[in-house]
Design a protein around this motif. Structure first.
Motif, PDB file in Angstrom:
ATOM      1  N   PHE A 254       0.867  -0.958  -0.356  1.00  0.00           N
ATOM      2  CA  PHE A 254       0.322  -0.237   0.032  1.00  0.00           C
ATOM      3  C   PHE A 254       0.816   1.025   0.056  1.00  0.00           C
ATOM      4  CE2 PHE A 254      -1.926   2.972   1.700  1.00  0.00           C
ATOM      5  CZ  PHE A 254      -3.374   3.559   1.980  1.00  0.00           C
ATOM      6  N   TYR A 255       2.437   1.637   0.570  1.00  0.00           N
ATOM      7  CA  TYR A 255       2.545   2.402   1.113  1.00  0.00           C
ATOM      8  C   TYR A 255       3.730   2.797  -0.624  1.00  0.00           C
ATOM      9  CZ  TYR A 255       6.387   5.108   3.273  1.00  0.00           C
ATOM     10  OH  TYR A 255       7.243   6.946   2.455  1.00  0.00           O
ATOM     11  N   ARG A 256       3.875   1.676  -0.962  1.00  0.00           N
ATOM     12  CA  ARG A 256       4.756   1.903  -2.502  1.00  0.00           C
ATOM     13  C   ARG A 256       3.939   1.766  -3.675  1.00  0.00           C
ATOM     14  NH1 ARG A 256       9.413   1.868  -2.738  1.00  0.00           N
ATOM     15  NH2 ARG A 256       9.883   0.958  -4.882  1.00  0.00           N
ATOM     16  N   SER A 257       2.463   1.988  -3.410  1.00  0.00           N
ATOM     17  CA  SER A 257       1.579   2.074  -4.662  1.00  0.00           C
ATOM     18  C   SER A 257       1.278   4.140  -4.293  1.00  0.00           C
ATOM     19  CB  SER A 257       0.610   1.290  -4.330  1.00  0.00           C
ATOM     20  OG  SER A 257       0.454   0.414  -4.586  1.00  0.00           O
ATOM     21  N   LEU A 258       1.424   4.067  -3.009  1.00  0.00           N
ATOM     22  CA  LEU A 258       0.826   6.035  -2.515  1.00  0.00           C
ATOM     23  C   LEU A 258       2.204   6.777  -3.419  1.00  0.00           C
ATOM     24  CD1 LEU A 258      -0.569   5.119   0.830  1.00  0.00           C
ATOM     25  CD2 LEU A 258      -1.640   6.352  -1.413  1.00  0.00           C
ATOM     26  N   GLU A 259       3.124   5.557  -3.119  1.00  0.00           N
ATOM     27  CA  GLU A 259       4.252   6.561  -3.886  1.00  0.00           C
ATOM     28  C   GLU A 259       4.245   6.735  -4.901  1.00  0.00           C
ATOM     29  OE1 GLU A 259       7.833   4.900  -2.011  1.00  0.00           O
ATOM     30  OE2 GLU A 259       8.014   6.342  -0.405  1.00  0.00           O
ATOM     31  N   ALA A 260       4.090   5.476  -5.483  1.00  0.00           N
ATOM     32  CA  ALA A 260       4.170   5.497  -7.061  1.00  0.00           C
ATOM     33  C   ALA A 260       2.071   7.004  -7.761  1.00  0.00           C
ATOM     34  CB  ALA A 260       3.426   3.986  -7.589  1.00  0.00           C
ATOM     35  N   TYR A 261       1.327   6.743  -6.818  1.00  0.00           N
ATOM     36  CA  TYR A 261       0.459   7.759  -7.220  1.00  0.00           C
ATOM     37  C   TYR A 261       1.526   9.202  -7.520  1.00  0.00           C
ATOM     38  CZ  TYR A 261      -2.290   4.084  -6.149  1.00  0.00           C
ATOM     39  OH  TYR A 261      -3.389   2.337  -6.463  1.00  0.00           O
ATOM     40  N   ARG A 262       1.669   9.058  -5.826  1.00  0.00           N
ATOM     41  CA  ARG A 262       2.152  10.837  -5.970  1.00  0.00           C
ATOM     42  C   ARG A 262       2.870  11.279  -6.493  1.00  0.00           C
ATOM     43  NH1 ARG A 262       4.495   9.342  -1.221  1.00  0.00           N
ATOM     44  NH2 ARG A 262       2.067  10.125   0.132  1.00  0.00           N
ATOM     45  N   THR A 264       3.324   9.730  -9.841  1.00  0.00           N
ATOM     46  CA  THR A 264       2.782   9.920 -11.203  1.00  0.00           C
ATOM     47  C   THR A 264       1.625  10.999 -11.411  1.00  0.00           C
ATOM     48  OG1 THR A 264       2.578   6.864 -11.786  1.00  0.00           O
ATOM     49  CG2 THR A 264       0.938   8.607 -12.461  1.00  0.00           C
ATOM     50  N   PHE A 265       0.789  11.766 -10.189  1.00  0.00           N
ATOM     51  CA  PHE A 265       0.040  12.400 -10.696  1.00  0.00           C
ATOM     52  C   PHE A 265       0.735  13.875 -10.042  1.00  0.00           C
ATOM     53  CE2 PHE A 265      -2.776   8.691 -10.265  1.00  0.00           C
ATOM     54  CZ  PHE A 265      -2.844   8.787 -11.083  1.00  0.00           C
ATOM     55  N   ARG A 266       1.882  14.343 -10.322  1.00  0.00           N
ATOM     56  CA  ARG A 266       2.132  15.122  -9.408  1.00  0.00           C
ATOM     57  C   ARG A 266       2.314  16.641 -10.160  1.00  0.00           C
ATOM     58  NH1 ARG A 266       6.856  15.250  -6.518  1.00  0.00           N
ATOM     59  NH2 ARG A 266       7.559  13.496  -7.343  1.00  0.00           N
ATOM     60  N   ASN A 267       1.955  16.118 -11.497  1.00  0.00           N
ATOM     61  CA  ASN A 267       1.973  17.684 -11.963  1.00  0.00           C
ATOM     62  C   ASN A 267      -0.062  17.518 -12.473  1.00  0.00           C
ATOM     63  OD1 ASN A 267       4.571  18.885 -12.049  1.00  0.00           O
ATOM     64  ND2 ASN A 267       4.768  17.514 -14.061  1.00  0.00           N
ATOM     65  N   ARG A 268      -0.438  18.613 -12.805  1.00  0.00           N
ATOM     66  CA  ARG A 268      -2.235  18.591 -12.782  1.00  0.00           C
ATOM     67  C   ARG A 268      -2.537  18.116 -13.999  1.00  0.00           C
ATOM     68  NH1 ARG A 268      -5.674  20.672  -9.403  1.00  0.00           N
ATOM     69  NH2 ARG A 268      -4.730  21.529  -7.536  1.00  0.00           N
ATOM     70  N   GLY A 269      -0.934  18.557 -15.575  1.00  0.00           N
ATOM     71  CA  GLY A 269      -1.442  18.762 -16.976  1.00  0.00           C
ATOM     72  C   GLY A 269      -1.516  17.538 -17.034  1.00  0.00           C
ATOM     73  N   GLY A 277      -9.198  -1.718 -14.994  1.00  0.00           N
ATOM     74  CA  GLY A 277      -8.867  -3.266 -14.050  1.00  0.00           C
ATOM     75  C   GLY A 277      -7.849  -3.120 -14.475  1.00  0.00           C
ATOM     76  N   SER A 278      -7.088  -2.253 -14.507  1.00  0.00           N
ATOM     77  CA  SER A 278      -5.322  -2.002 -14.012  1.00  0.00           C
ATOM     78  C   SER A 278      -5.024  -2.365 -12.598  1.00  0.00           C
ATOM     79  CB  SER A 278      -4.178  -1.426 -14.926  1.00  0.00           C
ATOM     80  OG  SER A 278      -3.416  -1.355 -15.024  1.00  0.00           O
ATOM     81  N   GLU A 279      -3.995  -3.449 -12.422  1.00  0.00           N
ATOM     82  CA  GLU A 279      -3.344  -3.813 -10.687  1.00  0.00           C
ATOM     83  C   GLU A 279      -2.832  -2.632 -10.414  1.00  0.00           C
ATOM     84  OE1 GLU A 279      -2.006  -5.996  -7.897  1.00  0.00           O
ATOM     85  OE2 GLU A 279      -4.077  -6.368  -8.963  1.00  0.00           O
ATOM     86  N   PHE A 280      -2.914  -1.214 -11.482  1.00  0.00           N
ATOM     87  CA  PHE A 280      -2.162   0.504 -11.019  1.00  0.00           C
ATOM     88  C   PHE A 280      -3.376   1.042 -10.222  1.00  0.00           C
ATOM     89  CE2 PHE A 280      -1.433   3.994 -11.067  1.00  0.00           C
ATOM     90  CZ  PHE A 280      -0.207   4.607 -10.773  1.00  0.00           C
ATOM     91  N   PHE A 281      -4.742   0.249 -10.429  1.00  0.00           N
ATOM     92  CA  PHE A 281      -5.818   1.404  -9.203  1.00  0.00           C
ATOM     93  C   PHE A 281      -6.204   0.375  -8.521  1.00  0.00           C
ATOM     94  CE2 PHE A 281      -4.826   3.279 -13.396  1.00  0.00           C
ATOM     95  CZ  PHE A 281      -5.192   4.868 -13.213  1.00  0.00           C
ATOM     96  N   LYS A 282      -5.322  -1.008  -8.176  1.00  0.00           N
ATOM     97  CA  LYS A 282      -6.221  -1.475  -7.075  1.00  0.00           C
ATOM     98  C   LYS A 282      -6.584  -0.859  -5.746  1.00  0.00           C
ATOM     99  CE  LYS A 282      -2.217  -4.254  -5.237  1.00  0.00           C
ATOM    100  NZ  LYS A 282      -2.073  -4.750  -4.686  1.00  0.00           N
ATOM    101  N   TYR A 283      -6.293  -0.030  -5.093  1.00  0.00           N
ATOM    102  CA  TYR A 283      -5.962   0.682  -4.397  1.00  0.00           C
ATOM    103  C   TYR A 283      -6.815   1.625  -4.626  1.00  0.00           C
ATOM    104  CZ  TYR A 283      -2.716  -2.229  -1.515  1.00  0.00           C
ATOM    105  OH  TYR A 283      -1.660  -2.835  -1.347  1.00  0.00           O
ATOM    106  N   PHE A 284      -7.677   1.672  -5.438  1.00  0.00           N
ATOM    107  CA  PHE A 284      -9.524   2.830  -5.446  1.00  0.00           C
ATOM    108  C   PHE A 284     -10.364   2.452  -5.456  1.00  0.00           C
ATOM    109  CE2 PHE A 284      -5.021   6.272  -7.569  1.00  0.00           C
ATOM    110  CZ  PHE A 284      -5.768   7.055  -6.933  1.00  0.00           C
ATOM    111  N   ARG A 285     -10.029   1.068  -6.073  1.00  0.00           N
ATOM    112  CA  ARG A 285     -11.214   0.063  -5.567  1.00  0.00           C
ATOM    113  C   ARG A 285     -10.889  -0.585  -4.818  1.00  0.00           C
ATOM    114  NH1 ARG A 285      -8.432  -2.108 -11.002  1.00  0.00           N
ATOM    115  NH2 ARG A 285      -8.138  -3.723  -9.707  1.00  0.00           N
TER     116      ARG A 285
END
Length: 298
Positions: A254-262, A264-269, A277-285
């Motif tokens: 979970f912690y590593r996924s949060l770091e990956a989200y941070r 990935t979505f650093r810039n608004r653009g 259904g990707s494994e990347f968004f499993k903690y969003f689902r």
């Protein structure tokens, strides 16, 4: 009256006769007494002395002080290496034998000076022609002076003159040789300067090369130490990650996924196109990270 006049005339004549027979010798002179052109007596002691009246005897004074011969112009001589040099000398002399001196020069001081000049020039020529310029100027100057004095003293004694001292005031090249000597000295100094510059340049390159080598070694050692420390840090971090992963693998994921989200979505653009259904968004689902069914497609 006539008797008085006779006495006065007699007294005056007696005074003149007495005056002509008396002479004074001071401490600065010799006195030579002549009788009919021949030397009868030489008086060197100061005081009052007597002689026969002229023309039977006459007196000539000669200076007994130390005299100087100092020529205004230097004389030219040739050294052993056939180089012309100018030599300027002076002589201190005095009359030591008045009788011989008078016979030699008839009491004429100018003739005596001319004769001494000839003696000195001959002695200088004899000694300088046997030596080089360096020997005359510095190397054997003492020996040159001793030889010159010895020759001058020997010949001067034969004319009733004593030599007190002989000195060389100046020894230098003639003008033409001076220019060549200066050019040779200039060339020598230029050669030495160029040699010093070359030596300095070589030393500079050596120091610069040594500094570059030390710089390379220091940078290499620093890079090596940095890589070693970095490796040790990575190893320590991996160990900590492994320990944390071993205690709670799900939290670690979970912690590593949060770091990956941070990241990935650093810039608004930023835009990413991924399957929902990707494994990347499993903690969003699902909050627990469990797999959730993908949305149905209609």
């Amino acid at each position: 009256m006539n008797r008085i006049v006779t006495l006065l005339v007699t007294g005056f004549l007696a005074f003149l006769l007495l005056q002509s027979t008396m002479f004074v010798v001071d401490q600065k002179h010799y006195a030579i007494v002549f009788a009919l052109g021949e030397v009868r007596e030489v008086i060197s002691e100061p005081g009052i002395h007597f002689k026969l009246p002229p023309p039977f005897q006459n007196v000539l004074s000669l200076d007994k002080r130390i005299l100087t011969i100092d020529t205004p112009d230097a004389d030219r001589f040739i050294t052993a290496e056939k180089k012309n040099i100018l030599v300027d000398a002076f002589v201190k002399w005095r009359i030591t034998n008045p009788r011989l001196y008078y016979v030699s020069f008839n009491g004429d001081e100018n003739r005596a000076r001319d004769r001494l000049n000839q003696i000195i020039k001959a002695a200088l020529n004899d000694e300088i022609t046997k030596r080089t310029v360096r020997e005359v100027i510095s190397g054997e100057r003492g020996k040159v002076m001793q030889a010159i004095v010895s020759k001058v003293v020997t010949e001067a004694n034969q004319i009733g003159v004593g030599i007190v001292d002989v000195r060389l005031k100046r020894v230098e090249y003639v003008e033409q040789i001076n220019n060549s000597v200066y050019e040779r000295m200039k060339a020598e100094r230029t050669r030495v300067a160029n040699e010093l510059r070359s030596t300095g340049s070589a030393e500079s390159e050596k120091i610069r090369a040594d500094a570059d080598r030390q710089r390379t070694v220091i940078l290499a050692e620093a890079f090596r130490d940095a890589e070693k420390i970095k490796g040790e840090g990575d190893a320590k971090a991996s160990e900590i990650y492994a320990q944390a992963f071993g205690k709670n693998p799900e939290f670690y994921k979970f912690y590593r996924s949060l770091e990956a989200y941070r990241a990935t979505f650093r810039n608004r653009g930023d835009v990413m196109v991924l399957d929902s259904g990707s494994e990347f968004f499993k903690y969003f689902r699902a909050p627990g990270g469990a797999a959730a069914p993908a949305p149905s497609k209609k």
